[in-house]
Design a protein around this motif. Structure first.
Motif, PDB file in Angstrom:
ATOM      1  N   GLU A 122       0.592  -0.568  -0.244  1.00  0.00           N
ATOM      2  CA  GLU A 122      -0.295   0.533  -0.163  1.00  0.00           C
ATOM      3  C   GLU A 122       1.499   1.135  -0.428  1.00  0.00           C
ATOM      4  OE1 GLU A 122      -4.405   0.239   1.692  1.00  0.00           O
ATOM      5  OE2 GLU A 122      -3.786  -1.295   2.663  1.00  0.00           O
ATOM      6  N   PHE A 159       2.937   6.407   3.509  1.00  0.00           N
ATOM      7  CA  PHE A 159       3.578   6.886   4.038  1.00  0.00           C
ATOM      8  C   PHE A 159       4.709   5.979   4.934  1.00  0.00           C
ATOM      9  CE2 PHE A 159       5.316   8.025   8.485  1.00  0.00           C
ATOM     10  CZ  PHE A 159       5.851   8.990   8.595  1.00  0.00           C
ATOM     11  N   ALA A 185      10.425   2.894   3.844  1.00  0.00           N
ATOM     12  CA  ALA A 185      12.052   2.944   5.075  1.00  0.00           C
ATOM     13  C   ALA A 185      11.631   1.235   6.019  1.00  0.00           C
ATOM     14  CB  ALA A 185      11.553   4.178   5.788  1.00  0.00           C
ATOM     15  N   ARG A 186       9.753   1.073   6.214  1.00  0.00           N
ATOM     16  CA  ARG A 186       9.346  -0.626   6.453  1.00  0.00           C
ATOM     17  C   ARG A 186      10.418  -1.694   6.028  1.00  0.00           C
ATOM     18  NH1 ARG A 186       5.878   0.576  10.328  1.00  0.00           N
ATOM     19  NH2 ARG A 186       3.995   2.807   9.789  1.00  0.00           N
ATOM     20  N   ILE A 232      -1.327   2.054  -4.977  1.00  0.00           N
ATOM     21  CA  ILE A 232      -1.177   0.376  -4.638  1.00  0.00           C
ATOM     22  C   ILE A 232       0.821   0.357  -5.503  1.00  0.00           C
ATOM     23  CG2 ILE A 232      -0.709  -2.077  -4.862  1.00  0.00           C
ATOM     24  CD1 ILE A 232      -3.397  -2.313  -4.220  1.00  0.00           C
ATOM     25  N   GLN A 269      13.399 -16.196   5.969  1.00  0.00           N
ATOM     26  CA  GLN A 269      12.754 -15.263   6.241  1.00  0.00           C
ATOM     27  C   GLN A 269      12.576 -14.114   6.387  1.00  0.00           C
ATOM     28  OE1 GLN A 269      12.531 -15.820   9.748  1.00  0.00           O
ATOM     29  NE2 GLN A 269      11.875 -14.704  10.997  1.00  0.00           N
ATOM     30  N   LYS A 289       9.183 -13.974   4.873  1.00  0.00           N
ATOM     31  CA  LYS A 289       8.584 -13.772   6.010  1.00  0.00           C
ATOM     32  C   LYS A 289       8.120 -12.248   6.657  1.00  0.00           C
ATOM     33  CE  LYS A 289       8.558 -19.450   6.956  1.00  0.00           C
ATOM     34  NZ  LYS A 289       9.138 -19.916   7.995  1.00  0.00           N
ATOM     35  N   GLN A 290       9.146 -11.628   7.271  1.00  0.00           N
ATOM     36  CA  GLN A 290       8.971 -11.204   7.721  1.00  0.00           C
ATOM     37  C   GLN A 290       8.255  -9.724   7.110  1.00  0.00           C
ATOM     38  OE1 GLN A 290       8.916 -10.349  11.077  1.00  0.00           O
ATOM     39  NE2 GLN A 290      10.832 -12.273  11.360  1.00  0.00           N
ATOM     40  N   ASN A 348       5.665 -10.118   4.622  1.00  0.00           N
ATOM     41  CA  ASN A 348       5.017 -10.315   4.278  1.00  0.00           C
ATOM     42  C   ASN A 348       4.174 -10.153   6.151  1.00  0.00           C
ATOM     43  OD1 ASN A 348       3.264 -11.620   2.347  1.00  0.00           O
ATOM     44  ND2 ASN A 348       4.666 -13.272   2.569  1.00  0.00           N
ATOM     45  N   LYS A 349       4.677 -10.325   6.916  1.00  0.00           N
ATOM     46  CA  LYS A 349       4.219  -9.233   8.202  1.00  0.00           C
ATOM     47  C   LYS A 349       3.932  -8.236   8.148  1.00  0.00           C
ATOM     48  CE  LYS A 349       5.876 -10.318  12.482  1.00  0.00           C
ATOM     49  NZ  LYS A 349       6.379 -11.368  13.247  1.00  0.00           N
ATOM     50  N   LEU A 350       4.851  -7.031   7.391  1.00  0.00           N
ATOM     51  CA  LEU A 350       4.354  -6.009   8.331  1.00  0.00           C
ATOM     52  C   LEU A 350       3.057  -5.800   7.019  1.00  0.00           C
ATOM     53  CD1 LEU A 350       7.723  -4.752   6.017  1.00  0.00           C
ATOM     54  CD2 LEU A 350       6.833  -4.903   8.456  1.00  0.00           C
ATOM     55  N   ILE A 351       2.279  -4.539   7.858  1.00  0.00           N
ATOM     56  CA  ILE A 351       1.270  -3.973   8.229  1.00  0.00           C
ATOM     57  C   ILE A 351       0.644  -3.684   6.269  1.00  0.00           C
ATOM     58  CG2 ILE A 351      -1.346  -3.151   8.708  1.00  0.00           C
ATOM     59  CD1 ILE A 351       0.019  -5.118  11.192  1.00  0.00           C
ATOM     60  N   ASP A 352       1.409  -2.815   5.882  1.00  0.00           N
ATOM     61  CA  ASP A 352       1.464  -1.932   4.551  1.00  0.00           C
ATOM     62  C   ASP A 352       1.904  -3.841   3.603  1.00  0.00           C
ATOM     63  OD1 ASP A 352       0.667  -0.158   5.890  1.00  0.00           O
ATOM     64  OD2 ASP A 352       2.250   0.810   5.581  1.00  0.00           O
ATOM     65  N   VAL A 353       2.300  -4.079   4.063  1.00  0.00           N
ATOM     66  CA  VAL A 353       2.576  -5.283   2.581  1.00  0.00           C
ATOM     67  C   VAL A 353       1.238  -6.407   1.695  1.00  0.00           C
ATOM     68  CG1 VAL A 353       3.954  -7.154   2.193  1.00  0.00           C
ATOM     69  CG2 VAL A 353       5.250  -5.096   2.875  1.00  0.00           C
ATOM     70  N   ILE A 354       1.152  -6.310   1.029  1.00  0.00           N
ATOM     71  CA  ILE A 354       0.240  -7.317   0.612  1.00  0.00           C
ATOM     72  C   ILE A 354       0.417  -8.300   0.382  1.00  0.00           C
ATOM     73  CG2 ILE A 354      -1.739  -6.752  -1.048  1.00  0.00           C
ATOM     74  CD1 ILE A 354      -1.815  -4.148  -1.306  1.00  0.00           C
ATOM     75  N   ARG A 357      10.085   2.514  14.346  1.00  0.00           N
ATOM     76  CA  ARG A 357       9.826   1.154  13.352  1.00  0.00           C
ATOM     77  C   ARG A 357      10.093  -0.197  13.936  1.00  0.00           C
ATOM     78  NH1 ARG A 357      11.749   3.512   9.450  1.00  0.00           N
ATOM     79  NH2 ARG A 357      13.339   2.010   9.549  1.00  0.00           N
ATOM     80  N   HIS A 402       3.524  -2.099  14.194  1.00  0.00           N
ATOM     81  CA  HIS A 402       3.067  -0.662  13.008  1.00  0.00           C
ATOM     82  C   HIS A 402       2.860   0.611  13.837  1.00  0.00           C
ATOM     83  CE1 HIS A 402       1.913  -0.017   9.102  1.00  0.00           C
ATOM     84  NE2 HIS A 402       0.372   0.424   9.855  1.00  0.00           N
ATOM     85  N   GLY A 423      -3.024  -5.742   3.497  1.00  0.00           N
ATOM     86  CA  GLY A 423      -2.314  -6.364   4.192  1.00  0.00           C
ATOM     87  C   GLY A 423      -2.348  -6.868   5.372  1.00  0.00           C
ATOM     88  N   ALA A 447       6.534 -16.213  10.678  1.00  0.00           N
ATOM     89  CA  ALA A 447       8.014 -15.951  10.844  1.00  0.00           C
ATOM     90  C   ALA A 447       8.398 -16.875  11.877  1.00  0.00           C
ATOM     91  CB  ALA A 447       7.860 -14.724  10.705  1.00  0.00           C
TER      92      ALA A 447
END
Ligand SMILES: Cc1ncc(C[n+]2csc(CCOP(=O)(O)OP(=O)(O)O)c2C)c(N)n1
Lengths: 163, 560
Positions: free
Chosen positions: A11, A14, A18-19, A44, A60, A63-64, A66-72, B121, B126, B180, B304
């Motif tokens: 997504e 902002f 960086a994430r 997107i 790893q 997987k990490q 994928n865990k980021l909230i903004d990653v679809i 971060r 989040h 996501g 993970a």
């Protein structure tokens, strides 16, 4: 170490760059290239990340990511059929005597002559990363004054069984 | 009708049924405090922002509900960092509001400006910087959702002062939709069947149960699973209480300072069933020699965590409670009587123990045992970090989930006491005791006045050895006994300190004073109590699997 090409659909929010970058840097990984592109969908973006690393660590990292909230979605493009493109701009020393050869090389690679001065020529080439590697190697003997690659974008190929 | 951003924050917290908020004011959050003044929930003013965030964390762990924190920009926010990281490592749901300078000044090194989203971060699940007041209520809704679902964790919301002071119409969204973020709760049924098959044919199975079982409230399901299968259970530090340690199938805690029989059983096992645990290095020791003969089933909500440190044969991504519930419907017991006999022999041969002649300075382990006896095992035990934490884990027998509260992943000294304040607010019906070291307790001692102010009767049991004991133990065992800067017997008088704050203080130097002191403390219900136990100065925590070593290198006791 193997080179990986990872495509990350995000997504366009902002801090998302960086994430994503932070996950690599936190593990001491140096990213070879990273491009952020807009897509056919509003809000997107797709990041194409080229990175060298050890299998398990990359697993790893995926997987990490994928865990980021903004990653679809995270897709590994390393071992599947893809279309990959990148652009290089390269400035080389070009005395009068060498210019013809350089133009010829440029033509073979369908390079754009972007700029010419008394001592140098600047060429631009787009294409698959391997093509760009080859082009650079062929120009190296003339003396590279400046070089920049955009980093690649990568899209999965439509194959017979893909829907 | 339009209302201010600050009012929106309070309205959202009301919608989320927040009972208590922890925090500390400052310039850019005055508008929010202005609205909190009349809010229907309790506000606990800490004396240091770290105290506020740990208290919110203790509240969350004791109650299962997200802890809520508010601090100002700049130093207020940076003072939260350790607490946010602590919560992140242990998967504790927090919603943390920080004030930020005016949007127009961000990036200009304005007074008390720090890049909060940048700093937090890597230590938050989040975070958000609110850029438009019209996003505020959605962001708060999402934050509570993200903090408390999936693998929980802290979420930070950075609110510029102009957002708090701005006005818009308030609308609280009914639901969230984040492309996501769709946590998976149901385990894959094929994987569950496969796992059950493997369990039924195993001959030396062990359950390795972690904090995830507590977080997902799966303690009942775990107990049923053990009843149906007869498989012994060891827990991680954060998993204690999910299964009663008083039961014969409990192997208690495993890992660096775990029981001999737990570590031995893991080592000899042919099937490790990991549930809501993450194979932390304090559990595995040297990874190459960890569970050399075992297949691994791993149930975890966080993909993970699976195959991160240890390769897993059957991964089941899902909520521990749901997955165990499904397994309980079909599981048949394996045949393991020989295995259980073997384990019982190890238990008999190598029980948790310590030497106690009854003379000289009091043994710290004895104090923990007495605290256990005097509270009937019914207290909520918080700990600091170090030897105190390990003795609390070893010698208090936990039988209920959410009764042991400790900083596991980050190992934060100064966590236990503020966390105890939060836990007591969540559970006024329980006695809450912080088992502390004389080093750790000095890291957040300022919070004592908060407990006095709100009549919070937390008992602080200082196991006062005059050392930063755990570091001293490592120096003794691995660094030629050179006690470089770990002797802290240049110390305050803790009884006078308690009294100065208006708390009760009790000093205990003799063994026969231990029981009366604990009893006396338990009778006090209107203020915090410090008991300063002068304990044996150079007592070590055993067993010990040295860092990076394997079970066979376990040190069982002092080599005289
Ligand atoms: C904030 C912080 N700083 C340093 C450490 C490293 N450390 C781990 S245990 C320990 C000693 C703790 O001493 P004390 O609180 O007196 O407890 P004891 O081990 O004596 O029971 C230290 C310094 C830590 N865990 N946390």
């Amino acid at each position: 170490m193997k080179q990986y090409v990872i495509s990350v659909k995000v997504e366009n929010k902002f801090g998302v760059l960086a994430r994503v970058a932070g996950l690599f840097s936190a593990r001491g990984y140096n990213i070879d290239s990273l491009t952020v592109s807009t897509t056919e969908q509003d809000n997107i973006s797709i990041m194409t990340i080229v990175v060298k690393g050890d299998d398990r660590v990359i697993e790893q990292v995926k997987k990490q990511l994928n865990k980021l909230i903004d990653v679809i979605k995270v897709t590994d493009h390393s071992d599947i059929p893809t279309v990959q493109m990148e652009i290089v701009i390269i400035k080389i020393s070009a005395p009068q005597s060498k210019r013809a050869e350089i133009f010829q090389l440029g033509e073979i690679f369908r390079a754009d002559i972007a700029d010419i001065s008394a001592k140098s020529i600047t060429l631009g080439v787009k294409g698959e990363p391997e093509k760009i590697d080859n082009f650079i190697e062929l120009l190296r003997p003339y003396g590279i004054k400046e070089l920049m690659r955009t980093g690649r974008v990568s899209m999965v190929k439509e194959t017979k069984d893909s829907k | 009708m339009k209302i201010s951003g600050a009012e929106i924050i309070v309205e959202c917290l009301k919608k989320e049924n927040v009972e208590v908020m922890f925090g500390y004011p400052g310039g850019v959050v005055i508008p929010i405090f202005h609205q909190i003044f009349n809010a229907p929930f309790k506000f606990i003013l800490s004396r240091h922002e770290q105290g506020a965030v740990h208290a919110a964390d203790g509240y969350a762990r004791a109650s299962g509900k997200p802890g809520v924190v508010l601090a100002t920009s700049g130093p207020g926010a940076t003072n939260l960092v350790t607490g946010i990281a602590t919560a992140y490592m242990d998967s504790v749901p927090l919603v943390v509001f920080t004030g930020q300078v005016h949007s127009a000044m961000i990036g200009n090194d304005a007074f008390q400006e720090v890049d909060v989203t940048g700093i937090t971060r890597p230590i938050s699940k989040h975070n958000y910087l609110v850029q438009d007041i019209n996003d505020l209520s959605r962001i708060i809704k999402e934050s509570f959702y993200i903090a408390s679902t999936g693998r929980p964790g802290p979420v930070v919301i950075d609110v510029p002062v102009d957002i708090s002071n701005g006005f818009t119409r308030f609308h609280y969204p009914e639901s969230v939709n984040i492309k996501g973020y769709k946590p998976v709760y149901e385990g894959h049924s094929g994987q569950i069947e496969k796992a059950c098959g493997l369990i039924e044919s195993s001959s030396r199975p062990v359950i390795y149960s972690g904090g995830g079982v507590i977080i997902s409230n799966a303690s009942e399901e775990l107990r049923t699973f053990v009843k149906k299968t007869g498989i012994p259970v060891t827990t991680t530090l954060l998993g204690m209480g999910a299964y009663p340690e008083t039961d014969s199938l409990s192997l208690e805690m495993l890992g660096m300072h775990g029981t001999y029989y737990a570590n031995r059983a893991m080592h000899e096992s042919d099937l490790v069933i990991a549930i809501g645990a993450r194979f932390d290095d304090r559990v595995t020791g040297k990874i190459d020699t960890f569970i050399p003969n075992a297949k691994v089933i791993h149930i975890d909500i966080d993909p993970a965590s699976v195959s991160k440190n240890v390769l897993v044969d059957i991964p089941i991504v899902g909520d521990c409670k749901k997955v165990l519930g499904e397994m309980n419907k079909i599981i048949q017991p394996p045949r393991i009587t020989e295995w259980i006999d073997k384990i019982n022999q190890w238990k008999k041969d190598h029980p948790l123990s310590y030497e106690d002649s009854g003379k000289g300075r009091i043994k710290p382990q004895y104090i923990v045992e007495e605290i256990y006896r005097q509270t009937g095992g019914e207290a909520i035990i918080c700990t600091e970090v170090g030897q105190n934490q390990m003795w609390a884990a070893q010698f208090y027998k936990f039988t209920e989930p959410r009764s042991f509260i400790s900083s596991g992943g980050l190992g934060t000294m100064g966590y236990g006491f503020p966390a105890a304040i939060g836990a007591q607010l969540a559970r006024p019906d329980k006695r809450v005791i912080d088992i502390a070291g004389d080093g750790s307790i000095q890291m957040n001692i300022q919070e004592l006045i908060v407990a006095v102010q709100h009549r919070i009767p937390v008992i602080i049991a200082i196991l006062n050895n005059g050392f930063l004991g755990m570091v001293r133990q490592w120096q003794q065992l691995f660094y030629d006994k050179r006690y470089s800067h770990t002797c802290i017997n240049f110390a305050p008088d803790f009884v006078k300190l308690a009294e100065a704050y208006g708390a009760a203080g009790i000093s205990v130097k003799e063994r026969n004073e231990v029981i009366p002191a604990i009893k006396k403390a338990l009778e006090i219900t209107d203020r915090p109590i410090i008991i300063d136990f002068h304990v044996a100065r150079e007592e070590n925590v055993y067993p010990m699997v040295p860092a990076g070593k394997s079970v066979k290198d376990t040190i069982m006791r002092d080599l005289a």
